[in-house]
Design a protein around this motif. Structure first.
Motif, mmCIF file in Angstrom:
data_model
loop_
_atom_site.group_PDB
_atom_site.id
_atom_site.type_symbol
_atom_site.label_atom_id
_atom_site.label_comp_id
_atom_site.label_asym_id
_atom_site.label_seq_id
_atom_site.Cartn_x
_atom_site.Cartn_y
_atom_site.Cartn_z
ATOM 1 N N LEU A 119 -8.502 19.804 1.608
ATOM 2 C CA LEU A 119 -7.921 18.690 1.970
ATOM 3 C C LEU A 119 -7.397 19.282 3.246
ATOM 4 O O LEU A 119 -7.027 20.262 3.255
ATOM 5 N N ALA A 120 -7.271 18.589 4.569
ATOM 6 C CA ALA A 120 -7.515 19.200 5.585
ATOM 7 C C ALA A 120 -5.572 19.071 5.914
ATOM 8 O O ALA A 120 -4.842 18.611 5.097
ATOM 9 N N PRO A 121 -5.384 19.926 6.403
ATOM 10 C CA PRO A 121 -4.493 20.199 7.010
ATOM 11 C C PRO A 121 -3.342 18.815 7.497
ATOM 12 O O PRO A 121 -2.260 18.884 6.441
ATOM 13 N N ARG A 122 -4.125 17.503 7.996
ATOM 14 C CA ARG A 122 -2.788 17.275 8.115
ATOM 15 C C ARG A 122 -2.598 16.008 6.837
ATOM 16 O O ARG A 122 -1.606 16.016 7.224
ATOM 17 N N LEU A 123 -3.664 16.246 5.844
ATOM 18 C CA LEU A 123 -3.868 14.995 4.690
ATOM 19 C C LEU A 123 -2.614 15.674 3.881
ATOM 20 O O LEU A 123 -1.783 15.664 3.393
ATOM 21 N N ARG A 124 -2.251 17.483 3.355
ATOM 22 C CA ARG A 124 -1.729 17.900 2.860
ATOM 23 C C ARG A 124 0.076 17.835 3.257
ATOM 24 O O ARG A 124 1.066 17.468 2.460
ATOM 25 N N ASN B 273 3.534 10.255 2.090
ATOM 26 C CA ASN B 273 3.257 10.002 3.692
ATOM 27 C C ASN B 273 1.840 8.798 2.501
ATOM 28 O O ASN B 273 1.425 7.912 4.081
ATOM 29 N N TYR B 274 1.151 9.891 2.435
ATOM 30 C CA TYR B 274 -0.519 9.403 2.369
ATOM 31 C C TYR B 274 -0.609 8.515 2.371
ATOM 32 O O TYR B 274 -0.366 7.835 1.111
ATOM 33 N N GLU B 275 -1.488 7.151 2.328
ATOM 34 C CA GLU B 275 -1.731 5.531 2.741
ATOM 35 C C GLU B 275 -1.014 5.487 1.900
ATOM 36 O O GLU B 275 -1.123 4.560 0.558
ATOM 37 N N ARG B 276 0.130 5.066 2.318
ATOM 38 C CA ARG B 276 1.603 4.672 2.428
ATOM 39 C C ARG B 276 1.678 2.932 2.311
ATOM 40 O O ARG B 276 1.645 2.044 1.170
ATOM 41 N N THR B 277 1.035 2.530 2.957
ATOM 42 C CA THR B 277 0.578 0.860 3.025
ATOM 43 C C THR B 277 0.210 0.345 2.297
ATOM 44 O O THR B 277 0.185 0.002 1.038
ATOM 45 N N GLU B 278 -1.238 1.720 1.926
ATOM 46 C CA GLU B 278 -2.338 0.932 0.287
ATOM 47 C C GLU B 278 -1.471 1.069 -0.951
ATOM 48 O O GLU B 278 -1.557 -0.056 -1.732
ATOM 49 N N GLY C 205 -14.445 3.222 -2.203
ATOM 50 C CA GLY C 205 -14.535 4.712 -1.387
ATOM 51 C C GLY C 205 -13.095 5.199 -2.392
ATOM 52 O O GLY C 205 -12.063 4.988 -1.208
ATOM 53 N N GLY C 206 -13.818 6.192 -3.069
ATOM 54 C CA GLY C 206 -12.544 7.071 -4.008
ATOM 55 C C GLY C 206 -11.471 7.958 -2.962
ATOM 56 O O GLY C 206 -10.434 8.426 -3.522
ATOM 57 N N GLY C 207 -12.389 8.697 -2.490
ATOM 58 C CA GLY C 207 -11.500 10.084 -1.017
ATOM 59 C C GLY C 207 -11.266 10.677 -2.504
ATOM 60 O O GLY C 207 -11.783 11.053 -3.147
ATOM 61 N N ILE C 208 -10.073 11.335 -2.336
ATOM 62 C CA ILE C 208 -9.262 12.360 -2.978
ATOM 63 C C ILE C 208 -8.771 11.871 -4.558
ATOM 64 O O ILE C 208 -8.420 12.749 -5.380
ATOM 65 N N GLY C 209 -9.295 10.468 -4.972
ATOM 66 C CA GLY C 209 -8.348 10.187 -5.995
ATOM 67 C C GLY C 209 -6.749 9.515 -6.111
ATOM 68 O O GLY C 209 -6.194 9.582 -6.651
ATOM 69 N N PHE C 210 -6.409 9.616 -4.907
ATOM 70 C CA PHE C 210 -4.952 9.390 -4.750
ATOM 71 C C PHE C 210 -5.244 7.776 -5.218
ATOM 72 O O PHE C 210 -4.310 7.421 -5.869
ATOM 73 N N MET C 211 -5.589 7.066 -4.609
ATOM 74 C CA MET C 211 -5.342 5.286 -4.793
ATOM 75 C C MET C 211 -6.061 4.991 -6.402
ATOM 76 O O MET C 211 -4.410 4.208 -6.467
ATOM 77 N N SER C 212 -6.949 6.005 -6.657
ATOM 78 C CA SER C 212 -7.186 5.112 -8.283
ATOM 79 C C SER C 212 -5.939 6.084 -9.086
ATOM 80 O O SER C 212 -5.831 4.897 -10.370
ATOM 81 N N SER C 213 -5.592 6.927 -8.781
ATOM 82 C CA SER C 213 -4.433 7.695 -9.434
ATOM 83 C C SER C 213 -3.173 6.474 -9.764
ATOM 84 O O SER C 213 -2.917 6.535 -10.562
ATOM 85 N N VAL C 214 -2.678 6.201 -8.071
ATOM 86 C CA VAL C 214 -1.644 5.225 -8.806
ATOM 87 C C VAL C 214 -1.971 4.284 -9.436
ATOM 88 O O VAL C 214 -0.772 3.932 -10.083
ATOM 89 N N LEU D 86 -7.020 -10.724 -6.113
ATOM 90 C CA LEU D 86 -6.208 -10.217 -4.632
ATOM 91 C C LEU D 86 -7.581 -8.917 -4.476
ATOM 92 O O LEU D 86 -7.827 -8.303 -5.062
ATOM 93 N N ALA D 87 -6.722 -8.198 -3.075
ATOM 94 C CA ALA D 87 -7.920 -7.552 -2.554
ATOM 95 C C ALA D 87 -7.364 -6.343 -1.857
ATOM 96 O O ALA D 87 -5.923 -7.679 -1.066
ATOM 97 N N ILE D 88 -7.334 -5.268 -1.589
ATOM 98 C CA ILE D 88 -6.152 -4.163 -1.002
ATOM 99 C C ILE D 88 -8.128 -3.711 -0.026
ATOM 100 O O ILE D 88 -8.241 -2.789 -0.495
ATOM 101 N N ILE D 89 -8.312 -4.414 1.537
ATOM 102 C CA ILE D 89 -8.957 -3.478 2.049
ATOM 103 C C ILE D 89 -8.947 -2.691 3.545
ATOM 104 O O ILE D 89 -7.981 -4.129 4.629
ATOM 105 N N GLU D 90 -8.926 -1.557 3.600
ATOM 106 C CA GLU D 90 -8.500 -1.193 4.899
ATOM 107 C C GLU D 90 -9.587 -1.686 5.636
ATOM 108 O O GLU D 90 -11.241 -1.243 5.483
ATOM 109 N N VAL D 91 -10.382 -1.952 6.752
ATOM 110 C CA VAL D 91 -10.757 -2.506 7.677
ATOM 111 C C VAL D 91 -11.027 -1.660 9.572
ATOM 112 O O VAL D 91 -9.420 -0.573 9.671
#
Length: 249
Positions: free
Chosen positions: A42-47, A54-59, A77-86, A204-209
């Motif tokens: 986790l980079a400082p900004r992400l932490r 605020n992390y990935e608030r829109t998604e 693209g699961g990243g740190i597991g935030f969206m999958s956990s939500v 439904l699709a949620i896509i970050e371009v």
């Protein structure tokens, strides 16, 4: 979907710290979820973003308002597991299938799922793409800046490892898993993903371009792919680069 063995070329990497087992100074809470505070992941900004909710608030807001307990989700693209956990815990989705090419992110994500007692999520160390094969994945010091592009424009975080990762055909994966929801954040690879994709049963699709990398043509290709599969742009849940498409609104 048997996976090829990960052929990894290590460039440089600090040894990861031990994962915390309990709440405390080494744990970050966000939206009712717990994340091990790992500076190597986790980079400082992400932490800071996690701590401020605020992390990935829109998604996350889009998922919270649109994903239901009846949905099976394919997340690319699961990243740190935030969206999958939500989606798995907060939205109580039937199941979340996550495909993530970064092996360090996969290990961290599985720890996050276990820490939050999430049993309705499966993580696979692979890429889903337009055709089957293998590709080189470039892991960067900033984990979330990693991608398939060795020299992307405006990228100043160094490569720390290269991984040969299996690519699974999106139509094969879709047919096997039968998802109703697609969530996608794949750092520019979205431009070529949907040209021949048949997403039967999607609602439904949620896509970050990433227009800074894929340009107007790539963004148009995403819209065209969603429209071919019967989805319409849903502005109410969309914001900036996060696009929501759905049926029946």
């Amino acid at each position: 979907m048997a996976l090829a063995q990960d052929r990894t070329i290590r460039v440089k990497r600090k040894p990861p710290a031990d994962l915390p087992q309990e709440d405390g100074a080494d744990m970050i809470r966000c939206r009712g979820l717990r994340f091990p505070d790992r500076p190597d992941i986790l980079a400082p900004r992400l932490r800071r973003s996690l701590r401020r909710n605020n992390y990935e608030r829109t998604e996350a807001d889009a998922a919270r308002s649109q994903v239901t307990a009846d949905d099976t989700v394919l997340e690319l693209g699961g990243g740190i597991g935030f969206m999958s956990s939500v989606m798995a815990r907060n939205c109580k989705a039937r199941h979340v299938h996550v495909f993530e090419p970064n092996p360090d992110a996969v290990a961290y994500m599985r720890e996050v799922h276990a820490l939050n007692e999430i049993e309705n999520a499966t993580v696979t160390n692979a890429i889903v793409g337009p055709k089957k094969g293998t590709v080189t994945f470039y892991q960067r010091e900033n984990l979330l800046a990693s991608s398939l592009d060795k020299d992307p424009a405006k990228m100043d975080t160094p490569i720390v490892a290269e991984h040969e990762i299996e690519v699974l055909n999106i139509n094969t994966v879709w047919k096997d898993l039968k998802p109703s929801v697609l969530v996608c954040d794949i750092e520019g690879a979205e431009a070529d993903l949907f040209d021949k994709a048949t997403l039967t049963g999607i609602r439904l699709a949620i896509i970050e371009v990433h227009p800074q990398w894929i340009g107007e043509t790539g963004v148009r290709a995403v819209f065209d792919g969603m429209h071919r599969n019967g989805l319409t742009y849903f502005p109410k849940a969309s914001m900036a680069k996060v696009l929501v498409f759905k049926k029946g609104f």
